[in-house]
Design a protein around this motif. Structure first.
Motif, mmCIF file in Angstrom:
data_model
loop_
_atom_site.group_PDB
_atom_site.id
_atom_site.type_symbol
_atom_site.label_atom_id
_atom_site.label_comp_id
_atom_site.label_asym_id
_atom_site.label_seq_id
_atom_site.Cartn_x
_atom_site.Cartn_y
_atom_site.Cartn_z
ATOM 1 N N UNK A 23 0.774 -1.243 0.000
ATOM 2 C CA UNK A 23 0.000 0.000 0.000
ATOM 3 C C UNK A 23 0.810 1.300 0.000
ATOM 4 N N UNK A 24 2.004 1.360 0.568
ATOM 5 C CA UNK A 24 2.697 2.660 0.583
ATOM 6 C C UNK A 24 2.850 3.250 -0.823
ATOM 7 N N UNK A 25 2.723 4.568 -0.898
ATOM 8 C CA UNK A 25 2.811 5.257 -2.197
ATOM 9 C C UNK A 25 4.074 4.894 -2.955
ATOM 10 N N UNK A 26 5.204 4.789 -2.265
ATOM 11 C CA UNK A 26 6.453 4.502 -2.981
ATOM 12 C C UNK A 26 6.410 3.136 -3.659
ATOM 13 N N UNK A 27 5.699 2.177 -3.070
ATOM 14 C CA UNK A 27 5.557 0.868 -3.701
ATOM 15 C C UNK A 27 4.672 0.966 -4.943
ATOM 16 N N UNK A 28 3.546 1.639 -4.804
ATOM 17 C CA UNK A 28 2.635 1.817 -5.941
ATOM 18 C C UNK A 28 3.331 2.607 -7.051
ATOM 19 N N UNK A 29 4.082 3.638 -6.694
ATOM 20 C CA UNK A 29 4.807 4.428 -7.693
ATOM 21 C C UNK A 29 5.860 3.586 -8.403
ATOM 22 N N UNK A 30 6.457 2.634 -7.707
ATOM 23 C CA UNK A 30 7.427 1.739 -8.340
ATOM 24 C C UNK A 30 6.740 0.869 -9.389
ATOM 25 N N UNK A 31 5.538 0.421 -9.104
ATOM 26 C CA UNK A 31 4.813 -0.461 -10.022
ATOM 27 C C UNK A 31 4.165 0.273 -11.189
ATOM 28 N N UNK A 32 3.916 1.560 -11.041
ATOM 29 C CA UNK A 32 3.114 2.303 -12.019
ATOM 30 C C UNK A 32 3.679 2.323 -13.446
ATOM 31 N N UNK A 33 4.955 2.640 -13.679
ATOM 32 C CA UNK A 33 5.422 2.661 -15.068
ATOM 33 C C UNK A 33 5.284 1.309 -15.780
ATOM 34 N N UNK A 34 5.551 0.215 -15.074
ATOM 35 C CA UNK A 34 5.394 -1.106 -15.678
ATOM 36 C C UNK A 34 3.920 -1.382 -15.980
ATOM 37 N N UNK A 35 3.051 -1.044 -15.046
ATOM 38 C CA UNK A 35 1.616 -1.238 -15.252
ATOM 39 C C UNK A 35 1.131 -0.432 -16.455
ATOM 40 N N UNK A 36 1.605 0.795 -16.581
ATOM 41 C CA UNK A 36 1.207 1.624 -17.719
ATOM 42 C C UNK A 36 1.728 1.038 -19.028
ATOM 43 N N UNK A 37 2.972 0.602 -19.040
ATOM 44 C CA UNK A 37 3.570 0.028 -20.254
ATOM 45 C C UNK A 37 2.815 -1.220 -20.710
ATOM 46 N N UNK A 38 2.404 -2.053 -19.760
ATOM 47 C CA UNK A 38 1.749 -3.317 -20.089
ATOM 48 C C UNK A 38 0.221 -3.225 -20.060
ATOM 49 N N UNK A 39 -0.292 -2.039 -19.746
ATOM 50 C CA UNK A 39 -1.732 -1.814 -19.656
ATOM 51 C C UNK A 39 -2.393 -2.804 -18.687
ATOM 52 N N UNK A 40 -1.786 -2.898 -17.500
ATOM 53 C CA UNK A 40 -2.301 -3.779 -16.451
ATOM 54 C C UNK A 40 -2.695 -2.954 -15.232
ATOM 55 N N UNK A 41 -3.730 -3.379 -14.520
ATOM 56 C CA UNK A 41 -4.064 -2.700 -13.265
ATOM 57 C C UNK A 41 -3.079 -3.111 -12.173
ATOM 58 N N UNK A 42 -2.985 -2.298 -11.150
ATOM 59 C CA UNK A 42 -2.180 -2.630 -9.972
ATOM 60 C C UNK A 42 -3.150 -3.004 -8.860
ATOM 61 N N UNK A 43 -2.998 -4.197 -8.330
ATOM 62 C CA UNK A 43 -3.782 -4.618 -7.176
ATOM 63 C C UNK A 43 -3.009 -4.227 -5.924
ATOM 64 N N UNK A 44 -3.567 -3.329 -5.132
ATOM 65 C CA UNK A 44 -2.902 -2.867 -3.917
ATOM 66 C C UNK A 44 -3.349 -3.748 -2.759
ATOM 67 N N UNK A 45 -2.371 -4.299 -2.062
ATOM 68 C CA UNK A 45 -2.630 -5.212 -0.950
ATOM 69 C C UNK A 45 -1.770 -4.786 0.242
ATOM 70 N N UNK A 46 -2.410 -4.233 1.272
ATOM 71 C CA UNK A 46 -1.669 -3.716 2.421
ATOM 72 C C UNK A 46 -0.831 -4.790 3.111
ATOM 73 N N UNK A 47 -1.258 -6.040 3.024
ATOM 74 C CA UNK A 47 -0.535 -7.106 3.719
ATOM 75 C C UNK A 47 0.756 -7.532 3.028
ATOM 76 N N UNK A 48 1.059 -6.956 1.859
ATOM 77 C CA UNK A 48 2.362 -7.173 1.228
ATOM 78 C C UNK A 48 3.430 -6.267 1.835
ATOM 79 N N UNK A 49 3.017 -5.399 2.716
ATOM 80 C CA UNK A 49 3.938 -4.444 3.324
ATOM 81 C C UNK A 49 4.160 -4.702 4.795
ATOM 82 N N UNK A 50 4.754 -3.707 5.427
ATOM 83 C CA UNK A 50 5.056 -3.803 6.853
ATOM 84 C C UNK A 50 3.806 -4.059 7.682
ATOM 85 N N UNK A 51 2.662 -3.536 7.240
ATOM 86 C CA UNK A 51 1.414 -3.715 7.993
ATOM 87 C C UNK A 51 1.069 -5.197 8.143
ATOM 88 N N UNK A 52 1.164 -5.943 7.056
ATOM 89 C CA UNK A 52 0.865 -7.373 7.112
ATOM 90 C C UNK A 52 1.884 -8.137 7.922
#
Length: 131
Positions: A23-52
């Motif tokens: 969920x942190x913005x820096x993680x989503x921002x890291x994924x964004x250019x690849x998602x845009x290039x491949x025209x894929x959505x980003x599934x945000x999951x808080x449990x992939x981070x420190x919270x989980x």
């Protein structure tokens, strides 16, 4: 931003079909250019981070399994503090040991599966030039 843009050329060759991010913005921002290039959505999951991980390591491992299930190639962007624990647990369940657990910014771990069995892992260093 430059780090995430360099990951596009590094990861697009794998032809991912799903992208998940902590969920942190820096993680989503890291994924964004690849998602845009491949025209894929980003599934945000808080449990992939420190919270989980802080709730329970099993919760983070389950979130990783969910993010990689159902598609042949997935990209998961997680926080650096979570990655070593999740990788060690996933590898350990499959009888693999990762001797050198690196988690530098913009680095990548490639996990090779056959069905549900993890066959091996490869570490790809950051695409940024060494200073």
């Amino acid at each position: 931003r430059r780090q995430s843009e360099l990951l596009v050329s590094e990861l697009s060759g794998y032809r991912p079909q799903a992208i998940s991010s902590a969920a942190p913005d820096r993680c989503v921002h890291t994924a964004t250019p690849l998602a845009q290039e491949l025209d894929l959505p980003i599934t945000v999951e808080k449990n992939l981070g420190d919270a989980g991980w802080s709730l329970s390591p099993d919760i983070a491992v389950d979130a990783f399994a969910k993010a990689t299930r159902g598609t042949p190639v997935s990209v998961v962007v997680a926080q650096g503090s979570v990655i070593p624990g999740v990788l060690a647990r996933v590898a350990g369940k499959n009888g693999l040991e990762i001797a050198d657990m690196r988690v530098k910014k913009s680095s990548t771990w490639v996990l090779h599966y056959k069905g549900d069995e993890l066959l091996g892992v490869d570490y790809l260093a950051s695409p940024l030039a060494i200073k």
